[in-house]
Design a protein around this motif. Sequence first.
Motif, PDB file in Angstrom:
ATOM      1  N   GLN A   1      -9.848   9.218  -3.945  1.00 31.23           N
ATOM      2  CA  GLN A   1      -8.450   9.769  -4.316  1.00 31.23           C
ATOM      3  C   GLN A   1      -7.082   8.793  -4.514  1.00 31.23           C
ATOM      4  N   LEU A   2      -7.737   8.039  -4.032  1.00 33.04           N
ATOM      5  CA  LEU A   2      -6.949   7.378  -3.901  1.00 33.04           C
ATOM      6  C   LEU A   2      -6.231   6.486  -4.878  1.00 33.04           C
ATOM      7  N   LYS A   3      -5.020   6.783  -5.966  1.00 34.14           N
ATOM      8  CA  LYS A   3      -4.652   5.539  -6.816  1.00 34.14           C
ATOM      9  C   LYS A   3      -3.173   4.931  -6.465  1.00 34.14           C
ATOM     10  N   LEU A   4      -3.924   3.344  -7.115  1.00 33.90           N
ATOM     11  CA  LEU A   4      -3.456   2.626  -7.202  1.00 33.90           C
ATOM     12  C   LEU A   4      -2.161   1.258  -8.715  1.00 33.90           C
TER      13      LEU A   4
ATOM     14  N   ALA B   1      -8.187   2.614   3.476  1.00 29.06           N
ATOM     15  CA  ALA B   1      -7.381   2.226   2.258  1.00 29.06           C
ATOM     16  C   ALA B   1      -6.941   0.655   2.100  1.00 29.06           C
TER      17      ALA B   1
ATOM     18  N   GLU C   1      -9.650   5.970   4.724  1.00 24.81           N
ATOM     19  CA  GLU C   1     -10.094   7.103   3.717  1.00 24.81           C
ATOM     20  C   GLU C   1     -11.551   7.584   4.368  1.00 24.81           C
TER      21      GLU C   1
ATOM     22  N   ILE D   1       2.320   2.970  -2.589  1.00 23.67           N
ATOM     23  CA  ILE D   1       1.514   4.120  -3.758  1.00 23.67           C
ATOM     24  C   ILE D   1       0.291   4.763  -2.487  1.00 23.67           C
ATOM     25  N   SER D   2      -0.992   4.285  -1.928  1.00 29.25           N
ATOM     26  CA  SER D   2      -2.072   4.002  -1.548  1.00 29.25           C
ATOM     27  C   SER D   2      -1.654   5.305  -0.667  1.00 29.25           C
TER      28      SER D   2
ATOM     29  N   ASN E   1       1.324  -1.053   0.209  1.00 27.93           N
ATOM     30  CA  ASN E   1       0.008   0.445   0.211  1.00 27.93           C
ATOM     31  C   ASN E   1       0.792   1.023  -0.126  1.00 27.93           C
TER      32      ASN E   1
ATOM     33  N   THR F   1      -0.968   8.517  -1.972  1.00 24.59           N
ATOM     34  CA  THR F   1      -1.777   9.080  -2.638  1.00 24.59           C
ATOM     35  C   THR F   1      -2.593  10.019  -1.160  1.00 24.59           C
ATOM     36  N   LEU F   2      -2.962   8.800  -0.096  1.00 20.68           N
ATOM     37  CA  LEU F   2      -3.686   9.788   0.614  1.00 20.68           C
ATOM     38  C   LEU F   2      -2.980  10.738   1.631  1.00 20.68           C
TER      39      LEU F   2
END
Lengths: 389, 389
Positions: B351-354, B68, B63, A222-223, A220, A226-227
Amino acid sequence: MTPDTDASLPQGNGPLAGFVILDLTRVLSGPYCTMILQDLGATVLKVEQPEVGDDSRQFLPFEGDRSAYFALANRGKKSIALDLKAPKDRRVFEALLAKADVLVENFRPGVMEKLGYDWEAIRARNGRLVFASISGFGQSGPYRKKPAYDLVVQAMSGMMSLTGHPGQPPARVGTSLGDLAAGVFAALGIQSALLQRSTTGKGARVDISMLECQMALLENAISRFTLTGTSPGPTGAAHPGSAPFDAFRAQDGYLVITAGTDKLFKTFCGVIDRSDLLEDPRFADRASRVANNAALKEMIEDKLAAAPVAEWLSRLDAASIPAARVNSIKDMVNDPQVKARGAIAPLDGSQLKLACTPVLVDAETYPDRLPAAPELDEHHAEILAFAGL
Amino acid sequence: MTPDTDASLPQGNGPLAGFVILDLTRVLSGPYCTMILQDLGATVLKVEQPEVGDDSRQFLPFEGDRSAYFALANRGKKSIALDLKAPKDRRVFEALLAKADVLVENFRPGVMEKLGYDWEAIRARNGRLVFASISGFGQSGPYRKKPAYDLVVQAMSGMMSLTGHPGQPPARVGTSLGDLAAGVFAALGIQSALLQRSTTGKGARVDISMLECQMALLENAISRFTLTGTSPGPTGAAHPGSAPFDAFRAQDGYLVITAGTDKLFKTFCGVIDRSDLLEDPRFADRASRVANNAALKEMIEDKLAAAPVAEWLSRLDAASIPAARVNSIKDMVNDPQVKARGAIAPLDGSQLKLACTPVLVDAETYPDRLPAAPELDEHHAEILAFAGL
């Protein structure tokens, strides 16, 4: 599975028995992919450059006059030497193309096109063929023609930024995970395309990027970025979201202990005779234990120093707390579970032992022996016969 | 692919479109496996415990009011809450069993048997079903019922003994590779069994051990041990068999450089203006450079200190020497290649990117968006309809 392919090649054992893989790959990512397919029963025809062969035939260490490195990922494959620029050899290759189920290569993008074997040309020769390419950065995008090695994709992906200890120089994952992960995902992509073919009758183009395979293994990270907008860093052996969940020093070495849930933490405090920690607000729940991990770790190691790893493991096991010695390779090879499952098997004609592909299908143990890697061009005649030449 | 399955569930896109996965998994290894299958087009029916659901629904970070962490590996799945001990819910589960292509679970071995769903019972209900289990140590052997977490298998496998810096406390691979690798190999095993079924018409039992998946990613550490009797140790960012192949400090940060072959080493010496090193017998070939790596590294870092990472990368790139910045997650997310390929996609309603599953089949880019993870029991009615109830 292609008509007429059962005439001259012996079939493997396993779920992929009968599938024929035409393999142009060298060194590690591609050979590891086709090693997996071989272990699962496919027949792998390894096409090598005349005289020199796969570069990794020269890689250290050697066993006698053969590379032990090459032997690992090329076990059980059949070798033919072909010069893909010579008309005579191109005819052999094209006859093989027409009969194979899968073509795999890990040249730099552009090389297959230069040889005249781009996707359109290949599809025209065999509409059922799955054509898979493994490259550093994939078949598209600005870096597509850049060279890449394992360490480059471990660095570029952020994997190295998460590995090692805070404040220390960067560390890589201690094996070539950049190559190996690409090999596994390539095998996965190939199988998915073969499953699609079982419905549509059509082959497919599979594009695997080593960089993207590392990115897919960041859990996690990357998430979280981004959070929060903040890049996570390395945490040694600790988990960023759980504590105690780390490697701890005992009297004679290191062990890992994972007691991050409230329930396991309570049991753990009993095991180390520190049930007083349960009254401490710094350790009251998972989030506060993560925040105060340094203090917690110090208290735990103070206690663990009083006894050797084996004794702590015995107490933790009795309390059902997941824990383990930080094994050396020797420790692991001699582990009773590893021996019982037979997941490390001897290689034919060698003193080497190798890990089997970790997929048991309708079986409780792995093969007793793994087949040897081929000499360069060892199966020339057999493969020509299969090609109908 | 099973008859009658196309009545009520929307089909995914991708090579596995039409396959239905019945998913009992929790937390990470199993959900990551079925996430991959979902990304490749399969329909995943996630069966969760009523009221609580998958444990990872509680995992940090959140989130808003949703985990998340859970969102990552459960994107695009359909959720139904079933109590597998309640007769009414068991009837639903058994109707789903009869229709699914694959059943996946990652309970501790023995739990499925206690529920009455051992392999014999399952096979009797659906002879075409592929039944895959992921566990810490596999379905057989003395440790089969022991609990395991990622860190335990990283430690026990020897992976940690190879990772980090010599003389420092042990480091784990900075992500939960113990779980993630098991998830990928499980997806691989499932696909191989489905391919076998396309010939035999029969399902299969697939057994995946997290420990063995780590062992399969040790590259040549096991074969080196069996050849020499010595366990390899950690090497920081250096490669045990190649030099220069390491992370180096420049003026403003770290970069990796891979110039281990004689040819690349010669070019590299030119780039750092130290062609005199080519005359030094300590660096004359690959083996001697590995043996004298510490001295070589010091000389290289003396030179690199004179300029920032970006400048060295530009010079190395011009000389076709594979090199890269040791990227933070932020650096990586903003990299032009990563952006061009679209391998990181936004998650719907978040708003997450994965990171996408790194397998492109007949495509040059990844999906524009990833589908949201389900609320607990969100698809109850839809899944009952599919079950014919």
